[in-house]
Design an enzyme around this catalytic site. Structure first.
Site, mmCIF file in Angstrom:
data_model
loop_
_atom_site.group_PDB
_atom_site.id
_atom_site.type_symbol
_atom_site.label_atom_id
_atom_site.label_comp_id
_atom_site.label_asym_id
_atom_site.label_seq_id
_atom_site.Cartn_x
_atom_site.Cartn_y
_atom_site.Cartn_z
ATOM 1 N N ARG A 54 -2.544 -2.121 -3.521
ATOM 2 C CA ARG A 54 -3.759 -1.340 -3.318
ATOM 3 C C ARG A 54 -3.697 -0.115 -4.225
ATOM 4 O O ARG A 54 -2.748 0.674 -4.173
ATOM 5 C CB ARG A 54 -3.842 -0.887 -1.865
ATOM 6 C CG ARG A 54 -5.035 -0.029 -1.643
ATOM 7 C CD ARG A 54 -5.044 0.560 -0.265
ATOM 8 N NE ARG A 54 -6.238 1.358 -0.104
ATOM 9 C CZ ARG A 54 -6.364 2.317 0.790
ATOM 10 N NH1 ARG A 54 -5.382 2.589 1.611
ATOM 11 N NH2 ARG A 54 -7.481 2.993 0.871
ATOM 12 N N ARG A 71 -11.802 15.259 7.704
ATOM 13 C CA ARG A 71 -12.562 15.659 6.499
ATOM 14 C C ARG A 71 -13.994 16.014 6.870
ATOM 15 O O ARG A 71 -14.613 15.339 7.694
ATOM 16 C CB ARG A 71 -12.595 14.520 5.477
ATOM 17 C CG ARG A 71 -11.263 14.229 4.859
ATOM 18 C CD ARG A 71 -11.350 13.063 3.878
ATOM 19 N NE ARG A 71 -10.160 12.241 4.007
ATOM 20 C CZ ARG A 71 -10.121 10.938 3.799
ATOM 21 N NH1 ARG A 71 -11.218 10.283 3.424
ATOM 22 N NH2 ARG A 71 -9.000 10.275 3.955
ATOM 23 N N ASN A 75 0.871 -1.175 0.000
ATOM 24 C CA ASN A 75 0.000 0.000 0.000
ATOM 25 C C ASN A 75 0.908 1.224 0.000
ATOM 26 O O ASN A 75 1.486 1.588 1.017
ATOM 27 C CB ASN A 75 -0.884 -0.047 1.252
ATOM 28 C CG ASN A 75 -1.871 1.106 1.295
ATOM 29 O OD1 ASN A 75 -1.839 1.994 0.442
ATOM 30 N ND2 ASN A 75 -2.735 1.099 2.287
ATOM 31 N N GLU A 79 -8.200 -5.309 5.283
ATOM 32 C CA GLU A 79 -8.035 -4.967 3.865
ATOM 33 C C GLU A 79 -6.842 -5.701 3.257
ATOM 34 O O GLU A 79 -6.882 -6.091 2.095
ATOM 35 C CB GLU A 79 -7.895 -3.451 3.714
ATOM 36 C CG GLU A 79 -9.224 -2.754 3.974
ATOM 37 C CD GLU A 79 -9.126 -1.243 4.115
ATOM 38 O OE1 GLU A 79 -8.695 -0.788 5.197
ATOM 39 O OE2 GLU A 79 -9.476 -0.540 3.176
ATOM 40 N N HIS A 113 -12.839 2.717 0.022
ATOM 41 C CA HIS A 113 -12.842 1.640 1.032
ATOM 42 C C HIS A 113 -13.534 0.392 0.486
ATOM 43 O O HIS A 113 -14.055 -0.419 1.258
ATOM 44 C CB HIS A 113 -13.604 2.046 2.319
ATOM 45 C CG HIS A 113 -13.000 3.168 3.090
ATOM 46 N ND1 HIS A 113 -13.769 4.183 3.618
ATOM 47 C CD2 HIS A 113 -11.729 3.421 3.446
ATOM 48 C CE1 HIS A 113 -12.979 5.036 4.260
ATOM 49 N NE2 HIS A 113 -11.738 4.593 4.168
ATOM 50 N N PHE A 137 -10.572 9.713 18.396
ATOM 51 C CA PHE A 137 -11.788 9.608 19.197
ATOM 52 C C PHE A 137 -11.500 9.387 20.680
ATOM 53 O O PHE A 137 -12.305 9.759 21.523
ATOM 54 C CB PHE A 137 -12.701 8.510 18.631
ATOM 55 C CG PHE A 137 -13.463 8.986 17.432
ATOM 56 C CD1 PHE A 137 -12.791 9.426 16.313
ATOM 57 C CD2 PHE A 137 -14.847 9.028 17.443
ATOM 58 C CE1 PHE A 137 -13.474 9.902 15.203
ATOM 59 C CE2 PHE A 137 -15.552 9.497 16.336
ATOM 60 C CZ PHE A 137 -14.862 9.936 15.214
HETATM 61 P P1 AMP Z 1 -8.412 3.588 11.183
HETATM 62 O O1 AMP Z 1 -8.382 4.737 10.240
HETATM 63 O O2 AMP Z 1 -9.405 2.531 10.826
HETATM 64 O O3 AMP Z 1 -7.051 3.041 11.489
HETATM 65 O O4 AMP Z 1 -8.947 4.198 12.575
HETATM 66 C C1 AMP Z 1 -8.146 5.065 13.327
HETATM 67 C C2 AMP Z 1 -8.999 5.773 14.373
HETATM 68 O O5 AMP Z 1 -9.668 4.819 15.208
HETATM 69 C C3 AMP Z 1 -8.159 6.591 15.345
HETATM 70 O O6 AMP Z 1 -7.959 7.889 14.856
HETATM 71 C C4 AMP Z 1 -9.034 6.619 16.581
HETATM 72 O O7 AMP Z 1 -9.864 7.744 16.523
HETATM 73 C C5 AMP Z 1 -9.895 5.389 16.490
HETATM 74 N N1 AMP Z 1 -9.580 4.397 17.521
HETATM 75 C C6 AMP Z 1 -8.660 3.422 17.486
HETATM 76 N N2 AMP Z 1 -8.671 2.718 18.628
HETATM 77 C C7 AMP Z 1 -9.628 3.257 19.414
HETATM 78 C C8 AMP Z 1 -10.135 2.976 20.723
HETATM 79 N N3 AMP Z 1 -9.655 1.994 21.459
HETATM 80 N N4 AMP Z 1 -11.134 3.772 21.190
HETATM 81 C C9 AMP Z 1 -11.622 4.774 20.442
HETATM 82 N N5 AMP Z 1 -11.195 5.074 19.210
HETATM 83 C C10 AMP Z 1 -10.216 4.334 18.693
#
Ligand code: AMP
Length: 400
Positions: free
Chosen positions: A92, A242, A7, A387, A181, A286
């Site tokens: 990817r 975004r 990727n 993925e 996605h 988050f």
């Molecule tokens: P991704 O883009 O799928 O890798 O998701 C990343 C985002 O998931 C991070 O910016 C966090 O906001 C959220 N995240 C990951 N682990 C946690 C967790 N244990 N609790 C809350 N949010 C999480």
């Protein structure tokens, strides 16, 4: 077969080696700051040898791939003896335009076609192509497969993918909804059917891919019929940075007020908006937002509420679009791990007959779990996306 999954971003390169017979990851890692200075992080997952991070000059993607191949074949850290143990490379590719409705083995024609649609993803597609060419240079006899983020969504009907703009803008420039996605939406919607002991062709599924980038898709009887991202990944849900949906007139208005141009506004909408923007620059993560909310921060509270409200609206829209829904899946970083954000969403789904076991929700992080109760009219799951595995399987299917 061992598949190397690549990727490639403009200055980064993520990789995994996956054994498709067992679905096990043998090794994975990341090259960063390519063309700037450079570092490689490598982990032999098979032998649980831990992560190694090394700063080293990486002038281009070819050098990055050569470092990856060296690490994979290294006598101490490696997982293969030589490159012939890699059966194929799966790449990817972000944008396949209308040309690619499924994954393909890379040929000179495919490279030319990916280049042709690069206009639609000027940051991503050229970087993806660089990855292919770097691998070809170093592994000339290994087949390469291109797996497109947009391909799964190519089954959308025209009424879902066309924007209500002059037809010539579609025919001349292919301006339409593409969706992204796709590998994740395809993987989750097909795997959940297996878990339920059903054929995907029997189910109406809504997949909520809620990560830093986020999108929802409506998958009716195994085919995507609508998705929230559009021409680019900016449309739809509120994301980490975004904005998602907004009035297009905002672009000119901000440009005037901030004395910038369309590109300047798009940078704001892509990089400074979403929950980061709503929380007044606090965070796009988050975990930080929940902590701040619990400490009484009103901006963080609003960011989370607005984020969930948008997801709720899309779920409602897609249940309507499919005239019903059997399964709702939460996936990606937030969807898999953030119990409180999931609750903000599902507490508004009672009208669909959704009933959730709060205790199951509260204890589910990063694993497959059914959140809904036996009497729920819609089954609701956490289903971790993968993925890389999906890319490895697509690649294997084309070269086996
Ligand atoms: P991704 O883009 O799928 O890798 O998701 C990343 C985002 O998931 C991070 O910016 C966090 O906001 C959220 N995240 C990951 N682990 C946690 C967790 N244990 N609790 C809350 N949010 C999480």
């Amino acid at each position: 077969m061992n598949i190397l999954v690549i990727n490639c971003g403009s200055s980064s390169l993520k990789f995994q080696v996956i054994d498709t017979e067992t679905s096990n990851v043998l090794a994975k890692g990341l090259c960063e700051r390519i063309g700037i200075d450079g570092s490689i992080t490598y982990e032999n997952v098979r032998d649980k040898s831990g992560k190694i991070k090394e700063d080293t000059q990486i002038e281009d993607h070819k050098k990055a791939i050569s470092l990856v191949l060296d690490a994979l074949t290294d006598v101490k850290t490696g997982v293969i003896r030589n490159l012939s143990e890699i059966g194929a490379v799966g790449h990817r590719i972000v944008h396949g335009g209308e040309k690619f409705t499924k994954s393909v083995v890379v040929t000179p024609e495919v490279i030319a076609a990916i280049r042709e649609v690069s206009d639609l993803a000027p940051l991503h597609n050229p970087a993806n192509l660089t990855g292919i060419q770097a691998c070809q240079a170093l592994m000339p006899n290994t087949p390469m497969v291109a797996v497109f983020d947009t391909a799964f969504h190519q089954t959308m009907p025209e009424k879902a993918y066309r924007y209500a703009i002059p037809k010539r803008l579609y025919t001349d420039y292919k301006i339409r909804r593409y969706g992204f996605h796709g590998t994740s939406h395809a993987f989750v919607s097909s795997e959940i059917a297996k878990v339920l002991g059903k054929d995907a062709k029997e189910l109406k599924t809504i997949v909520c891919h809620l990560g830093n980038g986020a999108s929802v898709s409506a998958v009716e009887y195994g085919k995507c019929i609508d998705t929230s991202m559009g021409l680019t990944p900016l449309e739809g849900l509120i994301m980490g940075t975004r904005s998602g949906d907004l009035d297009p007139a905002v672009v000119e208005y901000i440009a005037g007020k901030e004395n910038t141009d369309a590109a300047g506004v798009l940078s704001i909408l892509n990089k400074e908006s979403g929950v980061l923007g709503l929380s007044d620059g606090l965070s796009s993560d988050f975990r930080d937002l929940w902590k701040a909310r619990e400490d009484g921060n009103q901006d963080a509270a609003l960011a989370l509420d607005a984020w969930a409200y948008r997801v709720v609206k899309y779920i409602g829209a897609y249940a309507a679009a499919m005239n019903g829904v059997d399964v709702i899946c939460f996936t990606a970083g937030v969807g898999e791990n953030d119990t409180k954000s999931r609750k903000l969403i599902y507490k508004n789904l009672g009208y669909l007959g959704v009933e959730i076991d709060d205790a199951v929700n509260d204890s589910t992080r990063g694993e497959i779990a059914e959140l809904s109760t036996p009497s729920s009219k819609v089954r609701v799951f956490v289903f971790p996306t993968n993925e890389e595995l999906a890319i490895a399987r697509e690649t294997y299917d084309l070269v086996k």
